[in-house]
Scaffold this active site. Structure first.
Site, PDB file in Angstrom:
ATOM      1  CG  HIS A 248       0.331  53.698  21.508  1.00 16.31           C
ATOM      2  ND1 HIS A 248       1.136  54.654  20.947  1.00 16.31           N
ATOM      3  CD2 HIS A 248       1.057  53.117  22.488  1.00 16.31           C
ATOM      4  CE1 HIS A 248       2.315  54.641  21.558  1.00 16.31           C
ATOM      5  NE2 HIS A 248       2.299  53.717  22.500  1.00 16.31           N
TER       6      HIS A 248
HETATM    7  C1  UD1 Z   1       3.661  49.088  24.368  1.00 16.82           C
HETATM    8  C2  UD1 Z   1       4.492  49.858  25.385  1.00 16.82           C
HETATM    9  C3  UD1 Z   1       4.531  51.325  24.997  1.00 16.82           C
HETATM   10  C4  UD1 Z   1       5.009  51.499  23.566  1.00 16.82           C
HETATM   11  C5  UD1 Z   1       4.111  50.664  22.653  1.00 16.82           C
HETATM   12  C6  UD1 Z   1       4.517  50.759  21.207  1.00 16.82           C
HETATM   13  C7  UD1 Z   1       4.409  48.981  27.691  1.00 16.82           C
HETATM   14  C8  UD1 Z   1       3.916  49.249  29.054  1.00 16.82           C
HETATM   15  N1  UD1 Z   1       3.899  49.788  26.710  1.00 16.82           N
HETATM   16  O1  UD1 Z   1       2.347  49.583  24.430  1.00 16.82           O
HETATM   17  O2  UD1 Z   1       5.429  52.004  25.849  1.00 16.82           O
HETATM   18  O3  UD1 Z   1       4.939  52.853  23.217  1.00 16.82           O
HETATM   19  O4  UD1 Z   1       4.193  49.292  23.085  1.00 16.82           O
HETATM   20  O5  UD1 Z   1       3.524  50.206  20.396  1.00 16.82           O
HETATM   21  O6  UD1 Z   1       5.212  48.108  27.506  1.00 16.82           O
HETATM   22  N2  UD1 Z   1      -1.852  44.070  20.858  1.00 16.82           N
HETATM   23  C9  UD1 Z   1      -2.116  43.386  19.695  1.00 16.82           C
HETATM   24  N3  UD1 Z   1      -1.072  42.866  19.000  1.00 16.82           N
HETATM   25  C10 UD1 Z   1       0.209  42.993  19.411  1.00 16.82           C
HETATM   26  C11 UD1 Z   1       0.479  43.672  20.609  1.00 16.82           C
HETATM   27  C12 UD1 Z   1      -0.561  44.219  21.305  1.00 16.82           C
HETATM   28  O7  UD1 Z   1      -3.250  43.262  19.280  1.00 16.82           O
HETATM   29  O8  UD1 Z   1       1.114  42.503  18.706  1.00 16.82           O
HETATM   30  C13 UD1 Z   1      -2.968  44.670  21.597  1.00 16.82           C
HETATM   31  C14 UD1 Z   1      -3.468  43.776  22.688  1.00 16.82           C
HETATM   32  O9  UD1 Z   1      -4.840  43.939  22.785  1.00 16.82           O
HETATM   33  C15 UD1 Z   1      -2.814  44.354  23.922  1.00 16.82           C
HETATM   34  C16 UD1 Z   1      -2.745  45.827  23.585  1.00 16.82           C
HETATM   35  O10 UD1 Z   1      -2.541  45.876  22.175  1.00 16.82           O
HETATM   36  O11 UD1 Z   1      -3.517  44.087  25.073  1.00 16.82           O
HETATM   37  C17 UD1 Z   1      -1.648  46.548  24.275  1.00 16.82           C
HETATM   38  O12 UD1 Z   1      -0.383  45.927  23.998  1.00 16.82           O
HETATM   39  P1  UD1 Z   1       0.841  46.073  25.014  1.00 16.82           P
HETATM   40  O13 UD1 Z   1       2.038  45.416  24.468  1.00 16.82           O
HETATM   41  O14 UD1 Z   1       0.409  45.725  26.385  1.00 16.82           O
HETATM   42  O15 UD1 Z   1       1.089  47.635  25.066  1.00 16.82           O
HETATM   43  P2  UD1 Z   1       1.137  48.717  23.901  1.00 16.82           P
HETATM   44  O16 UD1 Z   1      -0.080  49.547  24.000  1.00 16.82           O
HETATM   45  O17 UD1 Z   1       1.454  48.128  22.568  1.00 16.82           O
END
Ligand code: UD1
Length: 414
Positions: A248
Site C-alpha cells: 500500500h
Molecule cells: C496510512 C498511513 C500509513 C499506514 C497505513 C496503514 C499516513 C501518511 N499513512 O496510509 O503509514 O501504513 O495508513 O493502512 O498516514 N481509504 C479508504 N478507506 C479508508 C482509508 C483510506 O478507502 O478507510 C483510501 C482513500 O482513497 C485514501 C487512501 O486510501 O485516499 C489512502 O488513505 P490514507 O489514510 O491517506 O493513507 P494510507 O495509504 O491508508
C-alpha cells in the site's frame, strides 16, 4: 538564551537543542512533570489518539492496561483517518477496543488537508478535555497532527514507537516520525537503535524509555485465537504453502508504471505459489483503474478485501512467506517466525533484519522472483523486550510522570 519554558510551556522544548543542534546539559529532572495538573479533583485525564489501522493494534494494550490500573480518566479519540468498516470497525472489534469517546471524522484527502483537519478538530477536543498528557503512536498523519495540537497548547505528548528512522525523506511517515519525536516529552522506543537515532537529533536521553513493542503485546494476546481460525482455508490453500502479499505504500502503488511492473511479477509469483492478496483500498483503486485487478484475478491471485485483525494475523501465521511493504507486517512476521520479504529500499525497523525473519528485497520489482516458502529458511531469535509486556512498562512511566507527581503536588498544596 533565557529559559522561558516555564512561563510558556509550549516553548519548553526549545531549551533542549543548542543553535548548532548539539544536545545541551541534562535537565535536573528527566521528565516534564510541569504539565501535570495539581488538585484534589481526582485522576487526571489522558487522551489516547487512534485513527489508522496500525495504531489500533499499537494502542489497544495501553488502553487496556491503563484501565486496569485506574490511575487516569481515559478519553479515546478516533480521528477518522481510516473509516472503512474493514480498516477500522472490524479491527477495533477484534482487539476488544472500548468504544471511542470522540470521532473527528476527518476522512481521506491530500496530506496537508488531512493533517490540517485533524489538527483543528483535535485542538478543540484538548480545550474541552484539558488532559495532563496525550498518547500518540506510530507515524501516520493523525499522529503528527495530534502531537502538534497538544504541543502548541503546552500539553505533554507521549509517543509510542518513537525513534524509528528510514532516513528516507520521501516517505510521508518519515516526516511524521521526526516531527512527532521532536514535539514529544516522553518517547517510548521498541528497539535499541531508537535511542541512538533520537540522541543524534538532539533529544535528551532522559526522556527516552526503551519499553518494547506494543504491537507484539496485541499479537501475543490474540495469537491462539488467530491460529485457530485457519483463515487460509477460506482461500483453499495449504498451510505454509502460500505467499501472503500486502502492498500500500505510495512509492509502490501510486506510480502506474511501477504498479504495472509489480503486478506482472505477482502474476509470475502466482505461477509458482498460491498467492493471497488482501488489498488496501488505496491499492485496489489504482489496480482497478489500470485494469490490472482483472489480470491478477485471471492469473489466480486470490484478491480479497482487507481482513480484520484476527483473520490477518491468522493468514500471516499460516503463510509460507509474506511479501509486503508494511512496517507492522515486518514486525509481526518476525515475532511469528514467518519469512518476510520487504519490497522497499530501506526499513526503519532494522531489528527485524538482524533478529527477525525479514529481508529487504530493495526497490526492483524483479526481486519478487526470489520470493517463496522454500527460498529461505529463517531462524529468528527473540527480539529483546518484544515479550508481550510493553504496555505495562509504558503505563509505569505514564503513572510515574503524570499521576504520582500529580497527587504528590496535591498533597503539598492542600
Ligand atoms: C496510512 C498511513 C500509513 C499506514 C497505513 C496503514 C499516513 C501518511 N499513512 O496510509 O503509514 O501504513 O495508513 O493502512 O498516514 N481509504 C479508504 N478507506 C479508508 C482509508 C483510506 O478507502 O478507510 C483510501 C482513500 O482513497 C485514501 C487512501 O486510501 O485516499 C489512502 O488513505 P490514507 O489514510 O491517506 O493513507 P494510507 O495509504 O491508508
Amino acid at each position: 538564551m533565557p529559559d522561558d519554558s516555564r512561563a510558556n510551556p509550549s516553548k519548553r522544548h526549545l531549551k533542549d537543542v543548542s543553535p548548532a543542534g548539539a544536545p545541551v546539559a541534562a535537565p535536573a529532572r528527566p521528565h516534564f512533570v510541569d504539565s501535570v495538573g495539581v488538585g484534589p479533583e481526582g485522576p487526571g485525564t489522558i487522551v489516547h489518539v487512534i485513527g489508522a489501522r496500525p495504531n489500533f493494534v499499537k494502542m489497544a494494550p495501553i488502553v487496556s492496561e491503563m484501565a486496569r490500573r485506574q490511575a487516569f480518566r481515559q478519553v479515546i479519540v478516533h480521528t477518522g483517518q481510516h473509516y472503512d468498516t474493514r480498516l477500522s470497525d472490524d479491527v477495533l472489534a477484534d482487539l476488544d477496543f472500548p468504544e471511542c469517546d470522540r470521532f473527528l471524522n476527518v476522512g481521506s484527502g491530500p496530506h496537508g488537508e488531512q493533517t490540517g483537519k485533524v489538527l483543528a478538530a483535535f485542538e478543540q477536543v484538548l480545550l474541552e478535555e484539558e488532559p495532563v498528557a496525550v498518547v500518540v503512536a506510530g507515524d501516520v498523519n493523525s499522529t503528527l497532527a495530534c502531537a502538534l495540537a497538544a504541543s502548541k497548547l503546552g500539553i505533554a505528548v507521549a509517543h509510542v514507537e518513537s525513534g524509528l528512522r528510514s532516513n528516507d525523506w520521501s516517505m510521508p511517515e518519515e516526516i511524521n516520525r521526526v516531527l512527532t519525536d521532536r514535539l514529544s516529552d516522553v518517547l517510548f522506543t521498541h528497539s535499541p537503535e531508537g535511542l541512538d537515532n533520537l540522541v543524534a537529533e538532539g533529544i535528551l536521553p532522559g526522556r527516552v524509555h526503551y519499553v518494547g513493542n506494543t504491537m507484539i503485546d496485541s499479537l501475543r494476546r490474540c495469537e491462539r485465537r488467530a491460529r485457530e481460525r485457519r483463515a487460509w482455508e477460506a482461500s483453499g490453500v495449504p498451510e505454509a504453502g502460500y505467499v501472503l502479499v500486502t502492498l500500500h505504500r505510495p512509492s509502490n502503488v501510486d506510480d502506474p508504471e511501477r504498479l504495472a511492473e509489480i503486478a506482472g511479477e505477482l502474476v509470475g509469483l502466482a505461477e509458482r505459489w498460491p498467492v493471497i492478496f488482501p488489498i488496501h483500498p488505496r491499492t485496489r483503486a489504482r489496480l482497478t483503474d489500470s485494469g490490472q485487478l482483472d489480470v491478477l484475478e485471471l492469473a489466480g491471485v486470490r484478491c480479497i478485501e482487507p481482513q480484520g485483525y484476527l483473520d490477518f494475523l491468522s493468514l500471516q501465521a499460516g503463510a509460507g512467506a509474506v511479501l509486503t511493504d508494511s512496517g507492522g507486517v515486518q514486525e509481526e512476521t518476525s515475532a511469528l517466525g514467518v519469512s518476510c520479504f520487504t519490497l522497499r529500499p530501506n526499513t526503519e525497523r532494522p531489528v527485524t533484519l538482524t533478529h527477525g525473519t525479514n529481508i529487504l528485497l530493495g526497490d526492483d520489482p524483479a526481486e519478487i522472483a526470489s520470493v517463496g516458502p522454500a527460498s529461505w529458511s529463517p531462524t529468528p531469535c527473540a527480539i529483546p523486550l518484544w515479550d508481550g509486556h510493553a504496555a505495562e512498562r509504558i503505563v509505569d512511566v505514564l503513572v510515574a510522570n503524570y499521576a504520582l507527581n500529580r497527587f504528590a503536588g496535591a498533597a503539598l498544596t492542600s
